[in-house]
Design an enzyme around this catalytic site. Structure first.
Site, PDB file in Angstrom:
ATOM      1  N   MET A  17       0.703  -1.093   0.155  1.00 34.28           N
ATOM      2  CA  MET A  17       0.008   0.096  -0.074  1.00 34.28           C
ATOM      3  C   MET A  17       0.850   1.264  -0.096  1.00 34.28           C
ATOM      4  SD  MET A  17      -3.048  -0.918  -0.271  1.00 34.28           S
ATOM      5  CE  MET A  17      -4.083   0.652  -0.075  1.00 34.28           C
ATOM      6  N   CYS A  98      -3.651  -9.132   5.375  1.00 31.93           N
ATOM      7  CA  CYS A  98      -3.539  -7.605   5.970  1.00 31.93           C
ATOM      8  C   CYS A  98      -4.371  -7.654   7.365  1.00 31.93           C
ATOM      9  CB  CYS A  98      -4.045  -6.614   5.025  1.00 31.93           C
ATOM     10  SG  CYS A  98      -3.983  -5.051   6.016  1.00 31.93           S
ATOM     11  N   ASN A 209       7.447 -15.594   2.367  1.00 31.32           N
ATOM     12  CA  ASN A 209       7.393 -14.185   2.636  1.00 31.32           C
ATOM     13  C   ASN A 209       7.735 -13.732   4.152  1.00 31.32           C
ATOM     14  OD1 ASN A 209       5.176 -11.902   3.335  1.00 31.32           O
ATOM     15  ND2 ASN A 209       6.668 -11.307   1.866  1.00 31.32           N
ATOM     16  N   GLY A 210       8.733 -12.854   4.324  1.00 35.18           N
ATOM     17  CA  GLY A 210       8.649 -12.277   5.629  1.00 35.18           C
ATOM     18  C   GLY A 210      10.013 -11.974   6.088  1.00 35.18           C
TER      19      GLY A 210
END
Length: 281
Positions: A17, A98, A209-210
């Site tokens: 975002m 999210c 991911n992460g």
């Protein structure tokens, strides 16, 4: 792109975002002609009732490109999936990760992990409405739930209705008590959970991911995933960065380019195009 052909996800940039707008994506495309790009998350109502040209338009140079959507109304999601296909997107991705309160209030994002049947209905409607791939980005759990069987069953429900690619943020989402920013670093990483999911599902494309911020960490994840036929890792750092998903062992040229030119393989917090230029587009 011919959607019948497998999308090249050897390197892909995650949806962010206020970051991965069309100007940022155009810049990233200059770095690689093959990198998979994602839009910022777009709410279904915005895509259906908003300024569609402003929200969804992109330059041909940005492709291959995926539209990430947020929502939980199966009819709206199906409509947006078809819109994405008509606009020329190569993939539509549903946001199930999210944790923000605003997103929860509108019933999408990580809170949907609590409702696997609803998510399956939504994805089923999306896959029936379009021919492009429908993928999912999710956490490995939520609140007090961080369980392999729960996550594996969740993935199987989505697999059974047409999703074959899953991006797994290797942290659970705390749906209360933490801000979205805190949710990116306070819940402990659990890479082993993702490795086990891949081991149990060798036919699915699993993207980890992460918290991966160094090339050695990328290589380590590639080594782990190489045991299970296909593998992806994500590069991330707290500030001034671009998230990179690296699939396979052919991403070395991209990594060498980054090292040679001192490009951060992390998240870009601001678009590269000045606002004055954005207004003219």
């Amino acid at each position: 792109m011919d959607t019948k052909q497998k999308i090249n996800r050897k390197v892909s940039v995650a949806p962010m975002m206020d970051c991965t707008d069309r100007h940022d994506r155009f810049f990233l495309r200059l770095m690689s002609k093959n990198v998979m790009l994602y839009t910022e998350m777009v709410a279904t109502k915005s895509a259906i009732h908003g300024d569609r040209k402003k929200i969804l338009s992109f330059s041909p140079e940005e492709k291959p490109l995926a539209l990430q959507v947020g929502g939980s109304d199966k009819k709206e999601l199906a409509e947006v999936a078809k819109i994405a296909e008509d606009y020329g997107y190569d993939e539509v991705n549903i946001n199930l990760g999210c944790p923000s309160k605003k997103v929860q209030k509108n019933k999408f994002g990580a809170c949907l992990m609590k409702e696997p049947d609803l998510v399956a209905e939504c994805i089923h409607s999306m896959t029936k409405a379009c021919k492009i791939p429908v993928t999912a980005k999710t956490r490995i759990g939520f609140d007090d739930v961080e369980d392999f069987e729960y996550l594996n069953n969740f993935i199987h429900k989505l697999r059974d209705v047409g999703t074959k690619t899953f991006i797994l943020h290797a942290r659970k989402a705390m749906l209360s008590g933490l801000s979205p920013k805190q949710n990116l670093n306070i819940p402990k990483l659990n890479y082993n959970m993702v490795y086990e999911i891949k081991k149990a599902n060798p036919d699915l494309e699993i993207i980890i991911n992460g918290g991966i911020s160094k090339i050695d960490e990328i290589k380590n994840n590639i080594k782990q995933f190489s045991k299970f036929l296909s593998y992806v890792c994500d590069v991330e750092r707290e500030k001034g960065t671009t998230i990179i998903h690296s699939l396979g062992n052919k991403s070395n040229s991209f990594l060498k380019f980054a090292e040679r030119n001192k490009v951060s393989l992390v998240r870009l917090n601001m678009p590269f195009c000045p606002k004055s230029l954005q207004k003219k587009s």
